[in-house]
Design an enzyme around this catalytic site. Sequence first.
Site, PDB file in Angstrom:
ATOM      1  N   ARG A 165      37.761 -47.551  18.677  1.00  0.00           N
ATOM      2  CA  ARG A 165      36.855 -48.740  18.140  1.00  0.00           C
ATOM      3  C   ARG A 165      35.280 -47.875  18.069  1.00  0.00           C
ATOM      4  NH1 ARG A 165      35.841 -54.696  19.933  1.00  0.00           N
ATOM      5  NH2 ARG A 165      35.705 -54.015  22.038  1.00  0.00           N
ATOM      6  N   ASP A 449      32.501 -57.908  28.779  1.00  0.00           N
ATOM      7  CA  ASP A 449      31.794 -56.653  27.828  1.00  0.00           C
ATOM      8  C   ASP A 449      30.721 -57.259  27.269  1.00  0.00           C
ATOM      9  OD1 ASP A 449      32.623 -58.279  25.704  1.00  0.00           O
ATOM     10  OD2 ASP A 449      34.108 -56.714  25.346  1.00  0.00           O
TER      11      ASP A 449
END
Length: 534
Positions: A165, A449
């Site tokens: 990613r 996150d």
Amino acid sequence: MGATHGVEITGPRNDRYDEILTEDALALVAELHRSFEPRRQELLRARKERQDRVSAGEDLDFLPETAHIREDDSWKVADPAPGITDRRVEITGPTDRKMTINALNSGAKVWLADLEDANTPMWENMIEGHLNLRDALDREVDFTSPQGKTYALKGDDELATIVVRPRGWHLDEKHILVDGERVSGGIVDFALYFFHCAERQIAKGKGPYFYLPKMESHLEARLWNDIFVLAQERLGIPRGTIRATCLIETIPAAFEMEEILYELREHSSGLNAGRWDYLFSLIKVHRTRGRKFLLPERNSVGMTAPMMRAYTELLVKTCHKRGAHAIGGMAAFIPSRRDEEVNKNAFAKVRDDKSRESNDGFDGSWVAHPDLVPVAEEIFDGVLGQNPNQISKQRPDVNVTAEDLLAVDRTPGGISAAGLRANINVALQYLAAWMGGNGAVAIHNLMEDAATAEISRSQIWQWLHNDVTLEDGPKVTADLVRTIIDEELETIRGMLGDAFDEKRYQQAKELFSEVALADEYVDFLTLPAYERMP
């Protein structure tokens, strides 16, 4: 300087960095930047223009100009690629050396090697992450902890498939300049991995695969597709070898799912329901639209809320209609080594969540911790059996309207003093860790996150600017928020004792106050945070 004329590296060249920052790899970075940076900037301006229209009262809707794409039943995405045909469990995490080994060994089918939200974009993290990925493919990634524990890879057949990613379109890489301009962080991450690892992945019978984050339109997907085409051409790799899964984690993208698949169809491997960023986007986009778009505190917003059911069911229907994988959301629970009662309750919630996803037709789902791999695997095994996916499961029963996707006011829950404190506490702890180089942080038995920190600060900004009064307390004001920030810092100090880092928490306090209390809303808290980094 040959092929890298016009490229300047402003970050330090530490040990082995030259193995990644080679002349030919940087030449690819430079070509992609020069070819596509004007379009990236144009698309970022288009985001702002749409936001201005929504803030002025325009509601998002499915695009009339692309109705022909949605109505044409003849097109499909590419067939599932080797190594990502069966994706029943995917584990996510940053690319530090220990995580690289643990994720690949976890038993999951896929490792989302995260250079974005679970990673702090410090220069060292980015380049060493690329070294770790390349070393893993070369089986040279063994690691020994300071405590003397050794980590090594299992056999190749037992390892998860790497899917990288890169950073979103909004983030720059300030340590690489081309012709004096910062390069897109996403282009840097893609180009360096593709250059060094594409052939290595192909040699293992797989390929260079990516997760694409934070997109807000099919035109942003078209940009990625054009980048893929050029990069494959330059390296002599057959067109269509790259495969990308797009995260549907912004509310504008939810209205363009089919168009996003269409733009990437020769490189597409599906869509993912990025639930936490999706909530962040819902708040951000509608932050000034009054109580109709006021979400309850984040811990009370579940996946069974009407707007979330509409979003996930539409995603499954869209993907399977086009022959693509539908991948479910994150199970963020971190098992406790000390409290079995916490584990019992959390595992039950994870099972419920994965049962709902698998029965809805999702082909797989995410977990944040290796201990959750067998839990999710058991649930999906029960539905899939020996089948690699359930793409054949169509959902003609699903008919989602724009009103369904925007039904924020039908979400049950309230806004309490405890919810306000929880938002502040989690954000402070996360940002202190983020500024120290750690982007995936275990807080209160959950893996946090950047997305959850974004929800926390965005909710507070929205509550402040919509005159919210707490159910069990006073009106939310800037002074109240400042007071609670100080109180929660003292709570964290008492909890951490000697481990409390005064400098990091002062940075976290200043950053959180800036993005939660400012008159003008900051689009991403990682933007001012990144500028504070060396």
